[in-house]
Design an enzyme around this catalytic site. Sequence first.
Site, mmCIF file in Angstrom:
data_model
loop_
_atom_site.group_PDB
_atom_site.id
_atom_site.type_symbol
_atom_site.label_atom_id
_atom_site.label_comp_id
_atom_site.label_asym_id
_atom_site.label_seq_id
_atom_site.Cartn_x
_atom_site.Cartn_y
_atom_site.Cartn_z
ATOM 1 N N ASP A 1 0.851 -1.197 0.000
ATOM 2 C CA ASP A 1 0.000 0.000 0.000
ATOM 3 C C ASP A 1 0.882 1.240 0.000
ATOM 4 O O ASP A 1 2.059 1.181 0.371
ATOM 5 C CB ASP A 1 -0.967 0.014 1.194
ATOM 6 C CG ASP A 1 -0.261 0.119 2.546
ATOM 7 O OD1 ASP A 1 0.781 -0.542 2.729
ATOM 8 O OD2 ASP A 1 -0.744 0.870 3.420
ATOM 9 N N GLU B 1 0.024 -0.984 5.828
ATOM 10 C CA GLU B 1 1.073 -0.431 6.703
ATOM 11 C C GLU B 1 0.886 1.060 6.913
ATOM 12 O O GLU B 1 1.075 1.574 8.011
ATOM 13 C CB GLU B 1 2.452 -0.698 6.087
ATOM 14 C CG GLU B 1 3.613 -0.458 7.067
ATOM 15 C CD GLU B 1 4.140 0.973 7.086
ATOM 16 O OE1 GLU B 1 4.918 1.288 7.995
ATOM 17 O OE2 GLU B 1 3.780 1.773 6.209
HETATM 18 N N1 BES Z 1 8.730 3.369 5.488
HETATM 19 C C1 BES Z 1 8.019 4.131 6.437
HETATM 20 C C2 BES Z 1 8.709 4.195 7.774
HETATM 21 C C3 BES Z 1 10.066 4.810 7.786
HETATM 22 C C4 BES Z 1 10.347 5.912 7.022
HETATM 23 C C5 BES Z 1 11.005 4.288 8.565
HETATM 24 C C6 BES Z 1 11.616 6.458 7.038
HETATM 25 C C7 BES Z 1 12.243 4.848 8.599
HETATM 26 C C8 BES Z 1 12.545 5.930 7.819
HETATM 27 C C9 BES Z 1 6.636 3.602 6.635
HETATM 28 O O1 BES Z 1 6.002 3.231 5.451
HETATM 29 C C10 BES Z 1 5.781 4.665 7.258
HETATM 30 O O2 BES Z 1 5.587 5.669 6.657
HETATM 31 N N2 BES Z 1 5.303 4.435 8.445
HETATM 32 C C11 BES Z 1 4.360 5.299 9.087
HETATM 33 C C12 BES Z 1 3.645 4.469 10.098
HETATM 34 C C13 BES Z 1 2.385 5.049 10.610
HETATM 35 C C14 BES Z 1 1.387 5.342 9.540
HETATM 36 C C15 BES Z 1 1.787 4.096 11.613
HETATM 37 C C16 BES Z 1 5.082 6.458 9.766
HETATM 38 O O3 BES Z 1 6.216 6.340 10.213
HETATM 39 O O4 BES Z 1 4.467 7.534 9.813
HETATM 40 ZN ZN ZN Z 2 5.301 5.181 4.542
#
Ligand code: BES
Ligand code: ZN
Length: 445
Positions: free
Chosen positions: A77, A142
Amino acid sequence: MNKEHLDDLISYLKFPSVSTDSQYKENVRECAEWLSDKINLVGLESSIYQTAGHPIVVGRNKHSSDKPTVMIYGHYDVQPADPIDLWESPPFEPLIKEGKIYARGSTDNKGQNLAHLLGLGETISESGELPVNIIYLVEGEEEIGSPNLEPFLLEHKDELKCDVVAVSDTGMIGPGIGTFTYGLRGVACMEVKVIGPSKDLHSGVFGGAVANPCAAMSKMIASLHDLEGRVRVEGFYDKVKEIEDWEKAEWSKIQVDENETLNLTGSPDLFGEVGYSDNERRWSRPTAEINGIGGGYQGEGSKTVIASESFVKLSFRLVPDQDPEEILNLVKSHLDDHKPPGVRVEYEMGHSGKAYLMDPQSGYGLAAQKALKTTFDSDPALIREGGSIPIVQSFKDILGVDTLLLGLALPDCQIHSPNENFSIENFYDGIRLNRNLINEIGSAF
Ligand code: BES
Ligand code: ZN
């Protein structure tokens, strides 16, 4: 470089698999089906599991008891593409330019999880089998906090039993610098509504005699921080684990120049908790963020009105050992205490996930670092990340295993922003990284 791999990536990126917006539900499902077909084509066996939300796709090889089992996790997603006018090319029509592929989801996370799948495919076609048992699990929720993955893990705990999880959904500190991430921040979200009069009122007729919800909200929000960037909620820092000395030393070696961060963000200045470096602030200190705020007249010109309500969307980045639920409750009490008279407050708690921290010197941690060293031909950087992948701590809690975070996102990849892009070199490096990782784990365990 195999051109077919890039064609696969282009096909994958064309699906607008935006999980948060129900108008894309069908596109999300089609994307899951495409991935499932691809899994079968590379020589694994795929299953699609319907959930209460978007499907989970799982590919497996034939498992044998003398091999370690590696789960590779990713998400198909993507975040919404808006603001759409700021894209230089349409977000779901992948464009290759100057060594990068531009599309929503290119880095986060399709490019990275496809690299793993294609790496597995290469090994299978060359050797006829894999050196490890694989569970390749890619979910479609996710970006909305993985609401159905934890129940799925609990329900399928036996089939998902594994020795370690590997994820490429984090960053690299720079091009060509292999980066091992041993910690992630957690997150907890809430929405707050401040409610005043039962309808919008004339601000001349009633102004000064009833409380203004936008003003009340402003006071409440302003109470969250002090002038030195600290969160003022009582008890907020009580369980925060201090940064270890070796981490401070390691991170100071890779601290980027302030101007580089100014450039990347376009912000006029940097600001954060006094007493901490930029890396420390982003990777190991908790925050309170205002993600959206609204209420009252937003149109052209002025309108003399007292809005009947205002809202704010808040999220808190958490670090070990803060508990998301506990933090949301502390914040709620804090806001209740700072509510001015004359308004009512309503809270809606959103999704949350705990922070994650593992020992980078563990057996699997060292195997991952070796695979990074082989792939990038230099010692990997050891970092934590500020972003969250909430399911990672659930892998630990439910399956009892660590997650190796081997990210391929470059600092300027623009995830969640317009013009998201993925370096094509990193895509191919990711394929090699997968091959090196499963070889390393297959021979060491
Ligand atoms: N890939 C990201 C998380 C991430 C980004 C980790 C950059 C390390 C460095 C992930 O897809 C994401 O965006 N996670 C969300 C989670 C939330 C919606 C629960 C976030 O971190 O905001
Ligand atoms: Zn993300």
